[in-house]
Design an enzyme around this catalytic site. Structure first.
Site, PDB file in Angstrom:
ATOM      1  CG  HIS A  19      -1.938   1.063   1.264  1.00 26.88           C
ATOM      2  ND1 HIS A  19      -3.082   1.019   2.019  1.00 26.88           N
ATOM      3  CD2 HIS A  19      -1.991   2.258   0.617  1.00 26.88           C
ATOM      4  CE1 HIS A  19      -3.775   2.123   1.854  1.00 26.88           C
ATOM      5  NE2 HIS A  19      -3.124   2.914   1.003  1.00 26.88           N
ATOM      6  CG  HIS A  21      -1.163   5.930  -2.948  1.00 23.66           C
ATOM      7  ND1 HIS A  21      -2.280   5.587  -3.670  1.00 23.66           N
ATOM      8  CD2 HIS A  21      -1.433   5.614  -1.652  1.00 23.66           C
ATOM      9  CE1 HIS A  21      -3.201   5.099  -2.842  1.00 23.66           C
ATOM     10  NE2 HIS A  21      -2.702   5.108  -1.606  1.00 23.66           N
ATOM     11  CG  HIS A 201      -7.540   3.241  -0.555  1.00 27.58           C
ATOM     12  ND1 HIS A 201      -6.860   2.509  -1.486  1.00 27.58           N
ATOM     13  CD2 HIS A 201      -6.625   4.099  -0.010  1.00 27.58           C
ATOM     14  CE1 HIS A 201      -5.582   2.898  -1.506  1.00 27.58           C
ATOM     15  NE2 HIS A 201      -5.419   3.867  -0.634  1.00 27.58           N
ATOM     16  CD  GLU A 204      -7.393   6.700   4.021  1.00 27.34           C
ATOM     17  OE1 GLU A 204      -7.961   6.467   2.934  1.00 27.34           O
ATOM     18  OE2 GLU A 204      -6.322   7.308   4.128  1.00 27.34           O
ATOM     19  CG  ASP A 285      -1.504   5.820   2.468  1.00 24.92           C
ATOM     20  OD1 ASP A 285      -1.741   5.456   1.305  1.00 24.92           O
ATOM     21  OD2 ASP A 285      -2.366   6.365   3.193  1.00 24.92           O
ATOM     22  CG  ASP A 286       0.147   8.922   0.135  1.00 21.74           C
ATOM     23  OD1 ASP A 286       0.221   8.755  -1.092  1.00 21.74           O
ATOM     24  OD2 ASP A 286      -0.860   8.663   0.802  1.00 21.74           O
TER      25      ASP A 286
END
Ligand SMILES: [Zn+2]
Length: 340
Positions: A19, A21, A201, A204, A285-286
């Site tokens: 996961h 991006h 997703h 969240e 994630d990011d």
């Protein structure tokens, strides 16, 4: 293959990541250069000054700003390459990585060029570091279900033409507020028909309960749930998802910093969900948009939950069970982790 040998023992733990991006991994210096090149000046000199969020939707406005700096095939190649090289220094060995092209396609970019660029960057990073990477094309829910279906069909065409072999799955990300996940059923049905793996997703954002997880599983046919932390509110659903063996790709620090769902990491349900029998993986994630990395994610978890190096290693190795690798690839990755 020789991996870089990081100095920090937690960075040396081999890891998978399911996961992440690619647009959320762009180095701040690269954001500045790409923005200048694209003629889209940033409102600040240091992109890190942008990276303050009070909700998932406030994060998305910054995420979209970074996305707008990606214009050419070379831009996509550069961010994929740098993303994997950077993560390899924190123990990454295998990643299934999201890209979310809705904004670019709406602006007239060619999906074939985006996928080709990402592939160029991944191949260069694989050759240099030994990390391996496959792609998941993510539907941006903010662009609506018709754009989602179009993306799936387009990726399917590219794959039939042998131009998207890295893309193994379809996902859906972006806002959860005011979006009915059921509307994406045609896109997910097409993904299944075309032979793509499916993830989504769900559960969240603050203000969202476990209902979207149920929809993702039962209506969209998702084989994994990204985040999915709202499941902690529904013990019956926890038992069901555990029995079905559907993994959650959890991003603990992101849930604190981006979604603002938990005040601190020690409030996060990751370990409680794992103890309840769920397959969970640890992900960033990011990371660049939180001045973060995969090694730091494990380190902070270790600190928050008092996990030693060995326990963190076990958690990392369990992540292999949630990948979309076939059995022989999983076996060889497990052997590689054990050697390390
Ligand atoms: Zn995400």
């Amino acid at each position: 293959m020789t991996y870089p040998v990081p100095g920090n023992p937690i960075d040396r733990i081999p890891k998978v990541e399911l996961h992440c991006h690619v647009e959320g991994t762009v180095r701040p210096s690269t954001v500045v250069e790409l923005a200048r090149k694209a003629g889209r000046p940033l409102p600040v000199d240091d992109p890190a000054d942008l990276y303050r969020y009070d909700s998932l939707d406030s994060f998305l406005s910054i995420f979209w700003l970074v996305q707008e700096t990606l214009v050419t095939r070379d831009d996509w190649a550069r961010i994929a390459y740098e993303s994997l090289v950077d993560a390899s220094g924190h123990g990454l060995r295998y990643r299934e990585m999201f890209f979310t092209p809705a904004r670019h396609l709406a602006a007239g970019q060619d999906l074939a060029g985006i996928v080709a660029g990402l592939t160029d960057g991944i191949e260069a990073a694989e050759a240099e570091t030994g990390v391996r990477c496959r792609l998941i094309a993510d539907i941006d829910r903010a662009y609506g279900p018709a754009a989602g279906l179009e993306l799936v069909e387009w990726i399917g065409e590219l794959r039939r033409a042998g131009r998207a072999e890295r893309v193994i799955g379809i996902g859906a990300d972006s806002t959860e507020l005011g979006v009915d996940l059921r509307a994406f059923e045609p896109a997910f049905a097409a993904a299944r028909w075309l032979g793509f793996r499916r993830t989504c997703h769900a559960g969240e954002a603050v203000g969202v309960g476990p209902d979207n997880i149920r929809v993702a599983l039962d209506v969209l046919g998702a084989e994994r749930i990204d985040h999915g932390v709202a499941i902690a509110e529904d013990p019956a659903l926890v038992r069901e998802v555990a029995a079905r063996g559907v993994p959650l790709t959890v991003c603990p620090l992101s849930n604190v910093v981006i979604a603002n769902r938990y005040r601190q990491l020690s409030d996060h349900p990751l370990l409680a969900l794992r103890d309840a029998g769920l397959l969970v993986t640890v992900n960033t994630d990011d990371p660049a948009m939180m001045e973060h990395d995969l090694g730091r994610e494990y380190r902070l978890l270790g600190e928050a939950f008092d996990l030693d190096l060995e326990a963190l290693g076990r958690l990392a190795r369990e992540g292999i069970d949630s990948t979309w690798l076939d059995d022989s690839e999983r076996r060889s990755l497990r052997a590689e982790f054990d050697r390390a």
